[in-house]
Scaffold this active site. Structure first.
Site, PDB file in Angstrom:
ATOM      1  N   TYR A  62      -3.128 -53.501   3.388  1.00  0.00           N
ATOM      2  CA  TYR A  62      -2.417 -52.364   2.802  1.00  0.00           C
ATOM      3  C   TYR A  62      -1.697 -51.476   3.809  1.00  0.00           C
ATOM      4  O   TYR A  62      -1.265 -50.386   3.463  1.00  0.00           O
ATOM      5  CB  TYR A  62      -3.386 -51.504   1.979  1.00  0.00           C
ATOM      6  CG  TYR A  62      -4.706 -51.200   2.661  1.00  0.00           C
ATOM      7  CD1 TYR A  62      -4.753 -50.410   3.805  1.00  0.00           C
ATOM      8  CD2 TYR A  62      -5.901 -51.712   2.142  1.00  0.00           C
ATOM      9  CE1 TYR A  62      -5.953 -50.141   4.429  1.00  0.00           C
ATOM     10  CE2 TYR A  62      -7.108 -51.445   2.772  1.00  0.00           C
ATOM     11  CZ  TYR A  62      -7.130 -50.661   3.906  1.00  0.00           C
ATOM     12  OH  TYR A  62      -8.317 -50.392   4.524  1.00  0.00           O
ATOM     13  N   ASP A  66     -13.046 -51.608  -2.174  1.00  0.00           N
ATOM     14  CA  ASP A  66     -14.321 -51.093  -1.665  1.00  0.00           C
ATOM     15  C   ASP A  66     -15.002 -52.150  -0.809  1.00  0.00           C
ATOM     16  O   ASP A  66     -15.794 -52.950  -1.279  1.00  0.00           O
ATOM     17  CB  ASP A  66     -15.213 -50.709  -2.850  1.00  0.00           C
ATOM     18  CG  ASP A  66     -16.295 -49.736  -2.420  1.00  0.00           C
ATOM     19  OD1 ASP A  66     -16.230 -49.224  -1.282  1.00  0.00           O
ATOM     20  OD2 ASP A  66     -17.202 -49.485  -3.236  1.00  0.00           O
ATOM     21  N   CYS A  82     -48.701 -45.670   0.441  1.00  0.00           N
ATOM     22  CA  CYS A  82     -50.142 -45.822   0.281  1.00  0.00           C
ATOM     23  C   CYS A  82     -50.685 -46.445   1.566  1.00  0.00           C
ATOM     24  O   CYS A  82     -50.258 -47.529   1.954  1.00  0.00           O
ATOM     25  CB  CYS A  82     -50.422 -46.730  -0.921  1.00  0.00           C
ATOM     26  SG  CYS A  82     -52.120 -47.328  -0.931  1.00  0.00           S
ATOM     27  N   LYS A  96      -7.872 -48.825  -4.221  1.00  0.00           N
ATOM     28  CA  LYS A  96      -8.696 -48.537  -3.049  1.00  0.00           C
ATOM     29  C   LYS A  96      -9.823 -49.566  -3.103  1.00  0.00           C
ATOM     30  O   LYS A  96     -10.769 -49.437  -3.881  1.00  0.00           O
ATOM     31  CB  LYS A  96      -9.245 -47.108  -3.119  1.00  0.00           C
ATOM     32  CG  LYS A  96      -9.917 -46.682  -1.827  1.00  0.00           C
ATOM     33  CD  LYS A  96     -10.167 -45.181  -1.841  1.00  0.00           C
ATOM     34  CE  LYS A  96     -10.654 -44.671  -0.511  1.00  0.00           C
ATOM     35  NZ  LYS A  96     -11.810 -45.350   0.025  1.00  0.00           N
ATOM     36  N   CYS A 142     -55.160 -52.501  -1.390  1.00  0.00           N
ATOM     37  CA  CYS A 142     -54.265 -52.137  -2.489  1.00  0.00           C
ATOM     38  C   CYS A 142     -53.563 -53.396  -2.988  1.00  0.00           C
ATOM     39  O   CYS A 142     -52.788 -54.029  -2.270  1.00  0.00           O
ATOM     40  CB  CYS A 142     -53.272 -51.095  -1.982  1.00  0.00           C
ATOM     41  SG  CYS A 142     -52.077 -50.565  -3.201  1.00  0.00           S
ATOM     42  N   CYS A 153     -52.292 -43.163  -4.867  1.00  0.00           N
ATOM     43  CA  CYS A 153     -51.660 -44.449  -5.178  1.00  0.00           C
ATOM     44  C   CYS A 153     -51.969 -44.852  -6.623  1.00  0.00           C
ATOM     45  O   CYS A 153     -53.134 -44.910  -7.016  1.00  0.00           O
ATOM     46  CB  CYS A 153     -52.155 -45.515  -4.222  1.00  0.00           C
ATOM     47  SG  CYS A 153     -51.522 -47.150  -4.634  1.00  0.00           S
ATOM     48  N   CYS A 188     -54.310 -48.134  -6.416  1.00  0.00           N
ATOM     49  CA  CYS A 188     -55.651 -48.196  -5.830  1.00  0.00           C
ATOM     50  C   CYS A 188     -56.308 -46.828  -5.679  1.00  0.00           C
ATOM     51  O   CYS A 188     -57.480 -46.743  -5.324  1.00  0.00           O
ATOM     52  CB  CYS A 188     -55.608 -48.887  -4.475  1.00  0.00           C
ATOM     53  SG  CYS A 188     -54.890 -47.866  -3.179  1.00  0.00           S
ATOM     54  N   LYS A 190     -10.630 -40.980  -6.380  1.00  0.00           N
ATOM     55  CA  LYS A 190     -11.863 -41.751  -6.549  1.00  0.00           C
ATOM     56  C   LYS A 190     -12.219 -41.836  -8.029  1.00  0.00           C
ATOM     57  O   LYS A 190     -12.219 -40.821  -8.729  1.00  0.00           O
ATOM     58  CB  LYS A 190     -13.003 -41.065  -5.801  1.00  0.00           C
ATOM     59  CG  LYS A 190     -12.792 -41.040  -4.298  1.00  0.00           C
ATOM     60  CD  LYS A 190     -13.354 -42.295  -3.659  1.00  0.00           C
ATOM     61  CE  LYS A 190     -13.964 -41.959  -2.342  1.00  0.00           C
ATOM     62  NZ  LYS A 190     -15.179 -42.584  -2.027  1.00  0.00           N
ATOM     63  N   GLU A 206      -1.725 -47.930  -5.279  1.00  0.00           N
ATOM     64  CA  GLU A 206      -2.466 -49.156  -4.963  1.00  0.00           C
ATOM     65  C   GLU A 206      -3.965 -48.976  -5.205  1.00  0.00           C
ATOM     66  O   GLU A 206      -4.431 -47.861  -5.398  1.00  0.00           O
ATOM     67  CB  GLU A 206      -2.197 -49.620  -3.522  1.00  0.00           C
ATOM     68  CG  GLU A 206      -1.988 -48.518  -2.512  1.00  0.00           C
ATOM     69  CD  GLU A 206      -1.417 -49.035  -1.188  1.00  0.00           C
ATOM     70  OE1 GLU A 206      -2.235 -49.462  -0.381  1.00  0.00           O
ATOM     71  OE2 GLU A 206      -0.186 -48.998  -0.980  1.00  0.00           O
TER      72      GLU A 206
HETATM   73  S1  IVH Z   1      -4.613 -46.575   3.675  1.00  0.00           S
HETATM   74  C1  IVH Z   1      -3.971 -43.806   7.314  1.00  0.00           C
HETATM   75  N1  IVH Z   1      -4.923 -48.007   1.515  1.00  0.00           N
HETATM   76  O1  IVH Z   1     -10.136 -46.385   2.471  1.00  0.00           O
HETATM   77  C2  IVH Z   1      -4.342 -44.419   6.003  1.00  0.00           C
HETATM   78  N2  IVH Z   1      -6.881 -47.387   2.723  1.00  0.00           N
HETATM   79  O2  IVH Z   1     -10.679 -43.461   3.284  1.00  0.00           O
HETATM   80  C3  IVH Z   1      -4.986 -45.706   6.129  1.00  0.00           C
HETATM   81  N3  IVH Z   1      -8.959 -48.316   1.784  1.00  0.00           N
HETATM   82  O3  IVH Z   1     -10.456 -46.581   5.959  1.00  0.00           O
HETATM   83  C4  IVH Z   1      -5.732 -46.154   4.948  1.00  0.00           C
HETATM   84  N4  IVH Z   1      -8.036 -49.398   0.116  1.00  0.00           N
HETATM   85  O4  IVH Z   1     -10.996 -48.642   4.553  1.00  0.00           O
HETATM   86  C5  IVH Z   1      -5.552 -47.390   2.530  1.00  0.00           C
HETATM   87  N5  IVH Z   1      -5.024 -49.338  -0.397  1.00  0.00           N
HETATM   88  C6  IVH Z   1      -5.648 -48.716   0.623  1.00  0.00           C
HETATM   89  C7  IVH Z   1      -7.046 -48.773   0.787  1.00  0.00           C
HETATM   90  C8  IVH Z   1      -7.630 -48.080   1.852  1.00  0.00           C
HETATM   91  C9  IVH Z   1      -9.171 -49.103   0.729  1.00  0.00           C
HETATM   92  C10 IVH Z   1     -10.031 -47.771   2.649  1.00  0.00           C
HETATM   93  C11 IVH Z   1      -9.833 -47.994   4.115  1.00  0.00           C
HETATM   94  C12 IVH Z   1      -9.773 -46.632   4.744  1.00  0.00           C
HETATM   95  C13 IVH Z   1     -10.424 -45.787   3.708  1.00  0.00           C
HETATM   96  C14 IVH Z   1      -9.819 -44.402   3.746  1.00  0.00           C
END
Ligand code: IVH
Length: 669
Positions: free
Chosen positions: A224, A116, A423, A114, A429, A405, A408, A311, A112
């Site tokens: 999720y 942000d 500054c 992640k 300035c 600076c 000035c 990541k 899935e």
């Molecule tokens: S599962 C126990 N699934 O990432 C596991 N987390 O570093 C619960 N996040 O605090 C998290 N997308 O804010 C999960 N598909 C996803 C996610 C996700 C974003 C975030 C979430 C969590 C952090 C974990």
């Protein structure tokens, strides 16, 4: 040994500072990856040298987003984080460990996005949303139900007949790109600082005290994780599909994966395809699908063994540094900017990148004309993250932070414990002067139309004004002499300046450019202190009693008013008619008890400030006048009324009334 101790302490200091920047200021100073690398190094050192362990080390705590002003609730199941990886091979290794943990069986996995944003836990009872709680420190979070209720994609009442009596669902609150771009455009037009990325914008918005504003900003939420005792299915994927049926937004990027090859393919695909998604992602998450297997694998202290985050690498380009310029902001802070040989980075041409501060220049050890790595890691402003030292000429000189600076020439200063040089020449300035005026006239501040950045610069450079109070002395004929103006448009500017005296007190506070005092804090201050006289006289302790005001803001306010020049500007603004108190008429009924009366205020008071009494007189139909004359009806006198006034009042036979009598007059009427 002492070297190791020093390294440990250095890492702790840096991590603490970055935690603060990230969680409290919503303004991260390094990438997540760099942060994780430092944390991993510190964890390893503490494991190897337990004699240097410390209960206050950043390794022993997860960051916190707890904010004053919300009530808190304890999570039934702690909100853990995920272990991070940065390469396909690390993910493959994790799959290997899972297979081992399950006695050699390859489980079905779920891939899935992640997302942000900022994580949220929602509690539903009898199919209705009853509570929304932020992650907080993982154990206890802030209750933000009112704000969450405004997010249109979150179902308040679920559909279906297979809904557990009580369950929890977790997901991510996000600000989709479109809403993020719109919000930042508005902020730019209002002269407010921009959000660095959608994550900061989402968490900042969720913590606002004004749910109407939250509603306006267009947050969204993706889910999720379903938790509870009586879940509909025995595996994660099916549970999420059921949750989708109940009404939750579950991303259709969620996919079942059956082999390492499929996992690797999922990574390769989404590494680029994620750019087409409507919201920001910072990686992928892989989870073991079967809940039974999840239970078998269990948790470490911080994260589940049955899940891992991968990541995305920030997009990066290599280019040549042309030169470093040093720019002066409205508050005097000097920002080093790398001017680059233009380079294409995730779809845009980058010519400039922030170097943040002197510490970062030193850490990068950047030299003239170095080949540098530029990254755009979810942040809108690209930054320099590294240097290709192999490509450096032997005689290249290191880049030095300026000592004076650039605008000035004043010698720069820096506060203990702060990274920023500034500054100190606040009044002489130019960029600071112009910056404060640009801020003052902004739409969210005094809302003075017709003075843009360029006009503010011309007004200062032509010595027509030197500070914001001077605006009120400007005449249309003067403005008409500036390029781009005619007498008509100049008159409109003067009208706009005059109209700004109607702007409420809270925005006047914001307009003054007191460091760290933004829009929300200004509102809270205005509501708590009611008028400028009180604010000017407050101690740090009194200031910190105001919601959202911490030691840093309190100190900034005290410093601001301790400068003679600022006090003088505020006095001149007051004389020009700018509001120096909240409108009393707003919280006390308007009457005509003082209709037609001319009243002089003198001395100091206990119950209200002079500004408030002035407003009360006006709200009740009276007129506050400065000097005693035959026409004065009475004098509202506090303690220490001046002797010459006393004498004059006696001579003219004008009654002197104390504040209790005055208030009783208004009440009785
Ligand atoms: S599962 C126990 N699934 O990432 C596991 N987390 O570093 C619960 N996040 O605090 C998290 N997308 O804010 C999960 N598909 C996803 C996610 C996700 C974003 C975030 C979430 C969590 C952090 C974990």
């Amino acid at each position: 040994m002492t070297e190791i101790k020093q390294r440990i302490e250095g890492l702790r200091d840096s991590l603490n500072a970055h935690n603060h920047a990230y969680y409290v200021l919503n303004a991260p100073t390094i990438s997540d990856r760099e942060f994780d690398m430092m944390m991993k190094e510190l964890e390893a050192l503490e494991r190897e040298y337990p004699e240097f362990d410390d209960p206050y080390s950043p390794t022993h705590r997860v960051g916190s987003d707890l904010t004053k002003g919300f009530t808190q609730a304890r999570h039934i199941y702690p909100m853990l984080s995920l272990a991070n990886t940065y390469s396909v091979s690390e993910v493959d290794d994790w799959v290997g460990r899972v297979v081992d943990g399950l006695g050699g069986e390859m489980p079905v996995l779920v891939g899935e996005m992640k997302f942000d944003g900022t994580s949220i836990s929602l509690i539903y009872e009898h199919g209705r949303l009853v509570r929304a709680v932020t992650r907080g420190d993982g154990e206890v979070g802030d209750v933000v139900t009112d704000n969450v209720l405004t997010i249109k994609s979150i179902p308040l009442q679920l559909r279906g007949d297979d809904i557990p009596e009580r369950f929890e669902i977790r997901g991510e609150i996000v600000l989709p790109w479109k809403a993020f771009d719109r919000l930042n455009l508005e902020r730019e037009q209002a002269g407010e600082p921009l959000f660095a990325n959608p994550r900061n914008a989402a968490s900042g918005t969720l913590k606002m005290q004004n749910s109407a504003e939250v509603a306006r900003r267009g947050l969204d939420a993706v889910f999720y994780y379903l938790i509870g005792d009586n879940l509909p299915c025995d595996n994660h994927y099916d549970n999420m599909m059921v949750a989708r049926r109940w009404g939750f937004k579950v991303s259709d990027t969620m996919t079942l994966l059956h082999s390492i090859a499929e996992v690797d393919e999922y990574i390769t695909h989404w590494d680029t395809a994620r750019r087409e998604l409507p919201m920001a992602t910072d990686g992928l998450v892989f989870k073991v699908n079967s809940l039974r297997m999840q239970r078998n694998l269990g948790f470490t202290a911080k994260s589940p063994r049955w899940a891992i985050a991968y990541k995305f690498a920030a997009e990066r380009a290599l280019t040549r540094l042309e030169f470093v310029s040093f720019e002066v902001g409205r508050t005097g802070v000097i920002t080093p900017v790398a001017n680059l040989d233009p380079v294409l980075l995730s779809g845009t041409i980058v010519k400039r990148a922030s170097l943040h501060n002197a510490d970062i220049i030193e850490r990068l050890d950047i030299h003239d004309h170095d080949m540098v790595y530029v990254e755009k890691g979810g942040e809108i402003i690209p930054k320099i993250t590294g240097v290709d030292t192999a490509a450096r000429k032997a005689d290249a000189m290191p880049v030095r932070f300026v000592k004076t600076c650039p605008a000035c020439g004043a010698t720069l200063e820096r506060d203990p414990g702060e990274a920023a040089w500034f500054c100190p020449n606040k009044w002489g300035c130019r960029p600071q002067q112009i910056g404060r005026i640009e801020h003052y006239v902004g739409r969210r501040m005094m809302n003075i139309d017709g003075i843009g950045d360029e006009t503010a610069r011309l007004l200062v450079e032509n010595r027509m004004i030197a500070d914001v109070a001077d605006l009120y002395n400007l005449r249309a004929e003067q403005i008409a002499r500036l390029p781009g103006f005619a007498i008509k448009s100049a008159e409109r500017v003067v009208d706009g300046i005059r109209a700004s005296t109607e702007v409420p007190f809270e925005r006047v506070i914001y307009a003054l450019s007191i460091p760290y005092v933004g829009e929300t804090v200004s509102k809270k201050i205005a509501r708590a202190v009611k008028n400028m006289d009180t604010l000017r006289a407050m101690t740090a302790e009194q200031l910190e009693a105001i919601e959202d005001v911490g030691p840093r803001i309190a100190e900034a306010i005290i410093n601001f008013f301790s400068a003679e020049k600022n006090r003088e500007i505020v006095d001149r603004l007051a004389s020009a008619g700018v509001k120096m108190a909240v409108d009393v008429s707003v919280d006390s009924p308007i009457g005509d008890a003082l209709a037609g009366k001319s009243i002089v205020i003198s001395g100091t008071f206990n119950h209200h400030s002079r500004d408030e009494y002035k407003a009360m007189i006006e709200a009740h139909g009276g007129k506050n006048v400065g000097a005693i004359s035959k026409k004065t009806d009475f004098i509202l006198a506090g303690a220490n009324m001046g002797p010459s006034k006393l004498e004059k009042a006696g001579k003219l036979g004008i009654p002197i009334i104390d504040e209790d009598t005055f208030l009783a007059m208004l009440d009785n009427h």
